[in-house]
Design an enzyme around this catalytic site. Structure first.
Site, short mmCIF file in Angstrom:
data_model
loop_
_atom_site.label_atom_id
_atom_site.label_comp_id
_atom_site.label_asym_id
_atom_site.label_seq_id
_atom_site.Cartn_x
_atom_site.Cartn_y
_atom_site.Cartn_z
N ASP A 20 8.83 -0.19 -8.65
CA ASP A 20 7.44 0.16 -8.92
C ASP A 20 7.34 0.26 -10.44
OD1 ASP A 20 5.08 1.48 -9.46
OD2 ASP A 20 5.35 3.02 -7.91
N ASP B 48 4.98 -1.57 -4.89
CA ASP B 48 6.34 -2.02 -5.23
C ASP B 48 6.40 -3.53 -5.37
OD1 ASP B 48 8.30 0.40 -5.04
OD2 ASP B 48 6.82 0.67 -3.46
N TYR C 141 -1.16 2.55 -13.40
CA TYR C 141 -0.69 3.91 -13.19
C TYR C 141 0.83 3.98 -13.09
CZ TYR C 141 -0.61 8.73 -12.11
OH TYR C 141 -0.35 10.08 -12.20
N GLN D 284 7.49 3.24 -13.89
CA GLN D 284 7.89 4.40 -13.07
C GLN D 284 9.35 4.36 -12.63
OE1 GLN D 284 5.30 6.00 -9.74
NE2 GLN D 284 6.91 5.17 -8.46
N LYS E 117 6.05 4.02 0.34
CA LYS E 117 5.74 5.43 0.63
C LYS E 117 6.73 6.02 1.63
CE LYS E 117 2.15 5.18 -2.05
NZ LYS E 117 2.67 4.06 -2.89
N TYR F 234 17.89 16.11 -6.39
CA TYR F 234 16.74 15.41 -5.85
C TYR F 234 15.86 14.81 -6.93
CZ TYR F 234 13.39 14.02 -2.54
OH TYR F 234 12.58 13.24 -1.77
N LYS G 143 11.62 9.94 -3.81
CA LYS G 143 11.85 8.94 -2.77
C LYS G 143 11.98 7.56 -3.40
CE LYS G 143 10.78 11.82 0.68
NZ LYS G 143 11.48 12.91 -0.04
N ASP H 100 11.30 3.87 -2.37
CA ASP H 100 10.73 2.97 -1.35
C ASP H 100 11.73 1.84 -1.08
OD1 ASP H 100 8.39 4.51 -1.37
OD2 ASP H 100 7.67 3.44 -3.13
N GLN I 111 19.41 -14.24 15.46
CA GLN I 111 19.78 -15.34 16.40
C GLN I 111 21.27 -15.71 16.35
OE1 GLN I 111 15.74 -15.72 17.63
NE2 GLN I 111 17.45 -16.76 18.56
N TYR J 126 8.06 17.52 -5.40
CA TYR J 126 7.83 18.63 -6.32
C TYR J 126 7.11 19.73 -5.57
CZ TYR J 126 3.65 15.67 -6.97
OH TYR J 126 2.57 14.87 -6.80
P1 13P Z 1 5.26 5.66 -4.87
O1 13P Z 1 6.65 6.22 -4.65
O2 13P Z 1 4.96 4.52 -3.99
O3 13P Z 1 5.03 5.37 -6.32
O4 13P Z 1 4.24 6.80 -4.43
C1 13P Z 1 4.26 8.02 -5.09
C2 13P Z 1 3.24 9.00 -4.64
O5 13P Z 1 3.24 10.11 -5.13
C3 13P Z 1 2.25 8.65 -3.61
O6 13P Z 1 1.37 9.72 -3.38
P1 13P Z 2 16.27 -20.36 21.91
O1 13P Z 2 16.83 -20.84 23.20
O2 13P Z 2 15.14 -21.17 21.39
O3 13P Z 2 17.33 -20.09 20.87
O4 13P Z 2 15.63 -18.91 22.20
C1 13P Z 2 16.42 -17.98 22.80
C2 13P Z 2 16.04 -16.66 22.35
O5 13P Z 2 16.88 -15.98 21.84
C3 13P Z 2 14.66 -16.19 22.51
O6 13P Z 2 14.59 -14.82 22.31
MG MG Z 3 3.92 4.36 -7.53
MG MG Z 4 5.91 2.67 -3.94
#
Ligand code: 13P
Ligand code: 13P
Ligand code: MG
Ligand code: MG
Length: 370
Positions: free
Chosen positions: A11, A53, A90, A94, A132, A233, A236, A238, A246, A352
């Site tokens: 971000d 992000d 903003y 960050q 988030k 801490y 977060k 993201d 397969q 915080y």
């Molecule tokens: P971000 O971690 O996506 O920047 O979000 C921070 C935040 O405080 C959202 O309210």
């Molecule tokens: P296919 O035979 O096309 O690989 O598909 C099988 C399968 O895994 C579907 O979920």
């Molecule tokens: Mg942010």
């Molecule tokens: Mg974010």
């Protein structure tokens, strides 16, 4: 030839607030990665966003932790930060915690999910990106995809995955990891990863009995920031994650089915609330209501000699409408709790808090209870 698939994300400025990435930042990333492709550092790339992000999806032949690739991501984020500052976006810069690049982007703020593997004849691969929330948000869906037979029918009916998988789990607090086999150690695994702010699934591997190489991951989740500053801490991170599908692995639909629950994750407003994880299309990856609710996008590719097909926006499908409706219903319900737990996170998990100030202010007004 082995291919490395890397998602590096940060971000570097929100538009407006923490809602979205401004298109001019994606433009810068597209330009930088195109140059790197022309210079043969990257085989292929795709730039996208989830909420605020900026997400760099890259393929190359340099292995994980490549200094050149990490430097490319770092410089891209730095240039995008300059643009963010110019536009007054903003929280410009960050997620860039350090000023100088030291050879590896780990611990510098951006999130990294990368893995190197031998491509199969046909290689379906999905990039998941969340906003988030935190890396532990992946615990629930990754467990369901690779270990829950009620999610993944193949665990029961496909001989090539019937033996199960190996989970690498990180203890964020103690800086340790442990390998757990499923189904044998499923209950031990769940005992750990249910505590999603402390134990996070880092990688999943095939078993030795699989026809796939047992030392090449089939899934990886970003967690660097948390890992780097364990014990203290700092907010977060993201997360992003990669899942291959397969032929000896869960089918694409089994992978996506892992996201059919809108499970509760922590993050959301001010990184301090629990809320449902809503699977959305890239166009709907805009964090609006109470800065959320937390979102996840999924881009699916076929990979061939490192080249990516055009991405398919996998949650852009009415089959996920009901899950989104459920997420919105849970959003209303959780919001009605206002400042009360469990909508608001427990004190130790909040990004915080004013509590120390409140305690100081009330100080002597607290009387002893007999
Ligand atoms: P971000 O971690 O996506 O920047 O979000 C921070 C935040 O405080 C959202 O309210
Ligand atoms: P296919 O035979 O096309 O690989 O598909 C099988 C399968 O895994 C579907 O979920
Ligand atoms: Mg942010
Ligand atoms: Mg974010």
């Amino acid at each position: 030839m082995k291919t490395t698939f890397s998602i590096i994300k940060a971000d570097v400025g929100g538009w407006p607030g923490h809602a979205l990435v401004h298109p001019s930042l994606q433009e810068i990333a597209n330009k930088r990665l195109l140059e790197a492709q022309r210079d043969k550092l990257l085989i292929d790339y795709h730039v996208t966003h989830c909420g605020d992000d900026l997400e760099l999806i890259m393929t190359h032949a340099n292995g994980v932790d490549s200094k050149e690739v990490h430097n490319l991501a770092w410089e891209t984020f730095c240039e995008a930060t300059e643009k963010a500052r110019e536009l007054g976006l903003y929280g410009a810069g960050q997620d860039l915690l350090c000023d100088a690049f030291s050879g590896n982007i780990k611990g510098m703020g951006p999130g990294i999910a990368e893995m190197e593997f031998t491509e199969r004849k046909a290689e379906p691969i999905v990039a998941f990106m969340m906003d988030k929330t935190e890396p532990g948000a992946f615990n629930f869906p990754i467990f369901k995809i690779f270990a829950d037979p009620f999610n993944t029918a193949g665990l029961i009916i496909d001989p090539s995955i019937h033996d199960g998988f190996v989970f690498e789990v990180w203890d964020i607090l103690e800086h340790k990891n442990v390998m757990l086999n499923t189904p044998e150690q499923m209950y031990d695994l769940l005992a750990l990863i249910g505590a999603k702010s402390r134990f996070v699934i880092k990688r999943v591997y095939p078993k030795k009995s699989s026809k796939l190489p047992a030392d090449e991951p089939v899934s990886v989740i970003s967690s660097e920031k948390l890992y780097q500053i364990a014990g203290e801490y700092v907010g977060k991170d993201d997360p992003a994650g990669v899942v291959r599908a397969q032929s000896g692995l869960p089918a694409l639909g089994e992978v996506l089915e892992g996201f059919s629950k809108a499970h509760l994750v922590s993050g959301w407003m001010r990184g301090s609330h629990n809320g449902p994880l809503m699977p959305v299309s890239v166009n709907n990856a805009t964090c609006t209501r109470f800065d959320g609710p937390p979102r996840v996008i999924a881009l699916g590719f076929q990979l061939k000699n490192g080249k990516l097909t055009e991405p398919v926006d996998l949650f852009d499908d009415p089959a996920f409408d009901r899950i989104r409706q459920e997420a919105l219903h849970i959003t209303d319900y959780m919001r009605q709790h206002g400042p009360f737990e469990p909508h608001r996170l427990p004190m130790e998990d909040m990004e915080y808090t004013t509590l120390p100030n409140v305690m100081k202010k009330l100080g002597k007004k607290f009387k002893k209870i007999d």
